[in-house]
Every structure is written in C-alpha cells, then in structure tokens.
Motif scaffolding. Sequence first.
Motif, PDB file in Angstrom:
ATOM      1  N   MET A   1       0.854  -1.197   0.000  1.00 63.93           N
ATOM      2  CA  MET A   1       0.000   0.000   0.000  1.00 63.93           C
ATOM      3  C   MET A   1       0.896   1.256   0.000  1.00 63.93           C
ATOM      4  O   MET A   1       1.847   1.355   0.740  1.00 63.93           O
ATOM      5  CB  MET A   1      -0.863  -0.004   1.256  1.00 63.93           C
ATOM      6  CG  MET A   1      -1.899   1.076   1.244  1.00 63.93           C
ATOM      7  SD  MET A   1      -3.118   0.733   2.533  1.00 63.93           S
ATOM      8  CE  MET A   1      -3.818   2.357   2.745  1.00 63.93           C
ATOM      9  N   PHE A   3       1.442   5.372   0.318  1.00 69.84           N
ATOM     10  CA  PHE A   3       0.874   6.585   0.876  1.00 69.84           C
ATOM     11  C   PHE A   3       1.435   7.819   0.178  1.00 69.84           C
ATOM     12  O   PHE A   3       1.079   8.927   0.505  1.00 69.84           O
ATOM     13  CB  PHE A   3       1.184   6.675   2.375  1.00 69.84           C
ATOM     14  CG  PHE A   3       0.689   5.486   3.149  1.00 69.84           C
ATOM     15  CD1 PHE A   3      -0.667   5.315   3.361  1.00 69.84           C
ATOM     16  CD2 PHE A   3       1.565   4.554   3.654  1.00 69.84           C
ATOM     17  CE1 PHE A   3      -1.134   4.227   4.079  1.00 69.84           C
ATOM     18  CE2 PHE A   3       1.102   3.461   4.377  1.00 69.84           C
ATOM     19  CZ  PHE A   3      -0.247   3.298   4.587  1.00 69.84           C
ATOM     20  N   PHE A   4       2.321   7.609  -0.786  1.00 66.74           N
ATOM     21  CA  PHE A   4       2.989   8.734  -1.415  1.00 66.74           C
ATOM     22  C   PHE A   4       2.547   8.889  -2.862  1.00 66.74           C
ATOM     23  O   PHE A   4       2.140   7.916  -3.487  1.00 66.74           O
ATOM     24  CB  PHE A   4       4.506   8.523  -1.387  1.00 66.74           C
ATOM     25  CG  PHE A   4       5.077   8.469  -0.005  1.00 66.74           C
ATOM     26  CD1 PHE A   4       4.974   9.552   0.848  1.00 66.74           C
ATOM     27  CD2 PHE A   4       5.716   7.327   0.437  1.00 66.74           C
ATOM     28  CE1 PHE A   4       5.497   9.507   2.126  1.00 66.74           C
ATOM     29  CE2 PHE A   4       6.248   7.271   1.719  1.00 66.74           C
ATOM     30  CZ  PHE A   4       6.130   8.360   2.555  1.00 66.74           C
ATOM     31  N   PRO A   5       2.682  10.081  -3.419  1.00 63.22           N
ATOM     32  CA  PRO A   5       2.443  10.236  -4.855  1.00 63.22           C
ATOM     33  C   PRO A   5       3.400   9.326  -5.618  1.00 63.22           C
ATOM     34  O   PRO A   5       4.506   9.063  -5.158  1.00 63.22           O
ATOM     35  CB  PRO A   5       2.738  11.713  -5.122  1.00 63.22           C
ATOM     36  CG  PRO A   5       3.172  12.318  -3.845  1.00 63.22           C
ATOM     37  CD  PRO A   5       2.971  11.348  -2.745  1.00 63.22           C
ATOM     38  N   SER A   6       2.958   8.873  -6.806  1.00 62.86           N
ATOM     39  CA  SER A   6       3.704   7.822  -7.494  1.00 62.86           C
ATOM     40  C   SER A   6       5.138   8.227  -7.831  1.00 62.86           C
ATOM     41  O   SER A   6       6.051   7.402  -7.746  1.00 62.86           O
ATOM     42  CB  SER A   6       2.957   7.375  -8.746  1.00 62.86           C
ATOM     43  OG  SER A   6       2.837   8.468  -9.617  1.00 62.86           O
ATOM     44  N   SER A   7       5.357   9.476  -8.211  1.00 63.87           N
ATOM     45  CA  SER A   7       6.729   9.842  -8.588  1.00 63.87           C
ATOM     46  C   SER A   7       7.641   9.879  -7.356  1.00 63.87           C
ATOM     47  O   SER A   7       8.827   9.599  -7.453  1.00 63.87           O
ATOM     48  CB  SER A   7       6.768  11.173  -9.344  1.00 63.87           C
ATOM     49  OG  SER A   7       6.086  12.177  -8.639  1.00 63.87           O
ATOM     50  N   LEU A   8       7.084  10.173  -6.206  1.00 62.55           N
ATOM     51  CA  LEU A   8       7.876  10.121  -4.978  1.00 62.55           C
ATOM     52  C   LEU A   8       8.147   8.658  -4.609  1.00 62.55           C
ATOM     53  O   LEU A   8       9.275   8.291  -4.259  1.00 62.55           O
ATOM     54  CB  LEU A   8       7.130  10.831  -3.843  1.00 62.55           C
ATOM     55  CG  LEU A   8       7.762  10.760  -2.454  1.00 62.55           C
ATOM     56  CD1 LEU A   8       9.201  11.253  -2.464  1.00 62.55           C
ATOM     57  CD2 LEU A   8       6.947  11.580  -1.462  1.00 62.55           C
ATOM     58  N   ASN A  10       8.357   6.253  -6.615  1.00 62.88           N
ATOM     59  CA  ASN A  10       9.353   5.782  -7.579  1.00 62.88           C
ATOM     60  C   ASN A  10      10.765   6.189  -7.142  1.00 62.88           C
ATOM     61  O   ASN A  10      11.696   5.376  -7.173  1.00 62.88           O
ATOM     62  CB  ASN A  10       9.032   6.379  -8.955  1.00 62.88           C
ATOM     63  CG  ASN A  10       9.949   5.874 -10.037  1.00 62.88           C
ATOM     64  OD1 ASN A  10      10.463   4.754  -9.935  1.00 62.88           O
ATOM     65  ND2 ASN A  10      10.192   6.685 -11.045  1.00 62.88           N
ATOM     66  N   LEU A  11      10.924   7.428  -6.690  1.00 61.09           N
ATOM     67  CA  LEU A  11      12.237   7.894  -6.236  1.00 61.09           C
ATOM     68  C   LEU A  11      12.692   7.105  -5.003  1.00 61.09           C
ATOM     69  O   LEU A  11      13.857   6.711  -4.895  1.00 61.09           O
ATOM     70  CB  LEU A  11      12.186   9.395  -5.926  1.00 61.09           C
ATOM     71  CG  LEU A  11      13.506  10.020  -5.471  1.00 61.09           C
ATOM     72  CD1 LEU A  11      14.598   9.823  -6.508  1.00 61.09           C
ATOM     73  CD2 LEU A  11      13.336  11.500  -5.161  1.00 61.09           C
ATOM     74  N   LYS A  14      13.962   3.813  -6.080  1.00 62.82           N
ATOM     75  CA  LYS A  14      15.287   3.903  -6.688  1.00 62.82           C
ATOM     76  C   LYS A  14      16.366   3.939  -5.606  1.00 62.82           C
ATOM     77  O   LYS A  14      17.361   3.242  -5.689  1.00 62.82           O
ATOM     78  CB  LYS A  14      15.408   5.176  -7.543  1.00 62.82           C
ATOM     79  CG  LYS A  14      14.574   5.150  -8.802  1.00 62.82           C
ATOM     80  CD  LYS A  14      15.085   4.125  -9.771  1.00 62.82           C
ATOM     81  CE  LYS A  14      14.161   4.030 -10.976  1.00 62.82           C
ATOM     82  NZ  LYS A  14      14.050   2.667 -11.482  1.00 62.82           N
TER      83      LYS A  14
END
Lengths: 199, 199
Positions: A1, A3-8, A10-11, A14
């Motif tokens: 699950m 809780f963060f926006p997807s680009s965050l 993703n980072l 990484k």
Amino acid sequence: MSFFPSSLENLIDKFASLPGIGKKSAQRLAFYLLSQPDEEAKAFADAIREAKANVHCCKVCQNLTDGDICAICRSDRRDKGLICVVSEPRDVVSIERGREYNGTYHVLHGALSPMNHVGPDDIRIKELLVRVADSDVEEVIMATNPDTEGEATAMYISRLLKPFNVKVTRLAYGIPVGSNLEFADDATLNRAIEGRTEM
Amino acid sequence: MSFFPSSLENLIDKFASLPGIGKKSAQRLAFYLLSQPDEEAKAFADAIREAKANVHCCKVCQNLTDGDICAICRSDRRDKGLICVVSEPRDVVSIERGREYNGTYHVLHGALSPMNHVGPDDIRIKELLVRVADSDVEEVIMATNPDTEGEATAMYISRLLKPFNVKVTRLAYGIPVGSNLEFADDATLNRAIEGRTEM
C-alpha cells in the motif's frame, strides 16, 4: 500500500535499490532531496547522467577514467614494469592513499566466485595477460582481497602468468600496524609468525 | 586529493551530501550505480527530476502530493472535522499505517526551534489557522513529536487555536505497547501513571 504520490514512491524505490539502503533510509533520502532547491536536485540528476556517460574503463589498466587512458597509466613517473592487480577501483584508491606504490595497476572488476557464477571470463583477466605479453612487465603484485575468492583469483592468475616468465608476488600477511595482538585472529597470527622478518 | 575522474568525484560528492551518507558509503553507491546498465542509471536520474517536478504540497493539508489536493483531503470517507497536526510527511505515513485514524492531516514541515532559527513563520502554522477558520473543524489533534521542539510547537499552536473554540487534543503519553517496563525511562513511566485509565 502506497501513501505517497507515485513519482515520490518511484524515487524512494530507486534509492532503496542501492546497496545498504533500506526502505526507511530511502524515504529519508528522497524527502531530503525534495526539500532541496530545484537546482540542487537537478544537479544530482545531472551528476548521475554525466558520470554514467563519461566514466568508463581505462584501455590499459581497466581502472575507471573519463579519458581513453587513465592518469596513472599516462604518467611518466610511474613504473610501467610493475603491475598491481586489484579487484575493484576502490582498491586502487586505498593503495594510492599510502603514497608509496609507484607502479601501475590492473583492475579485475571482481573476483572468481563459482558460487556466484563469476568465472575467468567475467573479470578482466584476459586484458592482464595481453598486457603482460605485449609490454616489458617485470613484476605482477597480486593485491586481491585476503578472502577465499581473492585468494582463488590470485592463485588462478599466478598460474596463468607462469609461462610469461614474470615475477608474481602476493601482498604480505601479518598483524595490522597499530593493532593489538589480543584481537588478531589465529589465522593472521599464524601467518605473521610464518612470515616473520629479521630485525 | 582526488583519485577519480571528475564526473565520478562529482557523483560521489552528491551522494555524500545526503543525510547519513558518509564518504565511503557515497563511493560505494556511486560505484554501484556506474556498474548498473545505462537504462538503470538514467531511470534513477529521471526519478529525481520527475519527483522534484511533480511533487509539491497539498493546498489543503500541506502533505506531499502530485495533484492539487492530496488523496486524503479528496476522499469522501475521511472526517474533515478532524485534523491531525504532524511535523513531517513521514509522520502521516506512520499514522496511516495504523489504519484506524479516519480524519485529515496538517503537515507543518518542521517544528519550532529557536536554536535552529525556525520560527512560527518558517513552518505551515498560518495555513492551519486559515483551515480552522474557514471550515467546520471540530477537533485538532496535536501529533508533533514528544521532544522539546514538538512539545513547544504543540503548545504554541494550541494557544493560537483557543479563539476558534475548537477542541485541541494531544496524543497520549505512556508505555509503548509490547515493550518492557524495565526499559521504560522515568519520564515515560511517570506520564503513564499520571494518565492511567480505569479498566
């Protein structure tokens, strides 16, 4: 699950994919980077791209460089007849830090490890043989790590070098300078006694 | 003194600028990234740029989001009359993980800290007051950290909220669930006794 926006997210993923960085540390790093000014974050991204684009292996010694041939191999002041064979680029840094060694290097980029499916063709052994065959090398110092894989690699390469009639040496084993006998392990102490020198 | 090509040195410096990453770890991370395929390194750089470009603060609760308003503030199922005030976005994640809290949040992005020159205007207090003034808020839960700065922040905000006639509460202090009395510090135990509940 998530809780963060997807680009965050993703980072964070990484960062978490880097060795030794867990999910919590990755979050902390990502948050930190987001809290930095735009230029800072952009500079970080650019640093990755540029390093990846510019850095490759020296044609001679396989160490990392941004030219064709690395600074050490280019230098007139280094003894080209002496090659110190190490596993990783960071080992070059360790030896250079001592400021005593004056020869060149050969970076294998790994060590033989049948368990991890690393065979002789997976590390830069062939390049070393070509070097020894093509130039006036007097001595090859095996400076792979003193662990099972490093030992096996040193042994394997020294056998391959036999026909070239070149002197092959291995780093000395013994007690570390400034350490305490009490904390030296048995194997190290035995090696230190075996290799004792007259004073 | 630098032993690495400049673009690699630059990447190492970038990693070393992150919190909790020393020079040695930074080297390890940079080497790892260089050893990855081109696409991987590029994806990492892109992840930084994209997160930095897309992620910003929710107009309502100041939590990180890639839209105008975050998923929690947009949701019909969250109680808009309840605001939980936290210091950092990661605290939202911690509370959400419990799956019990059903209200909204307000992220301050810091805590008052005169020592570090963080005053009321440096964190998102004004935005909270605007929210409380403009909408039907019944209760504000102060969930800043139980340290000096978190306490001071909670105290400061609760005083500002007085005129709005809204209920202001603070997270309960006490012994952590599943822990051992033996290891609880005095302050925590005293608070646990003070706040004892009938069973």
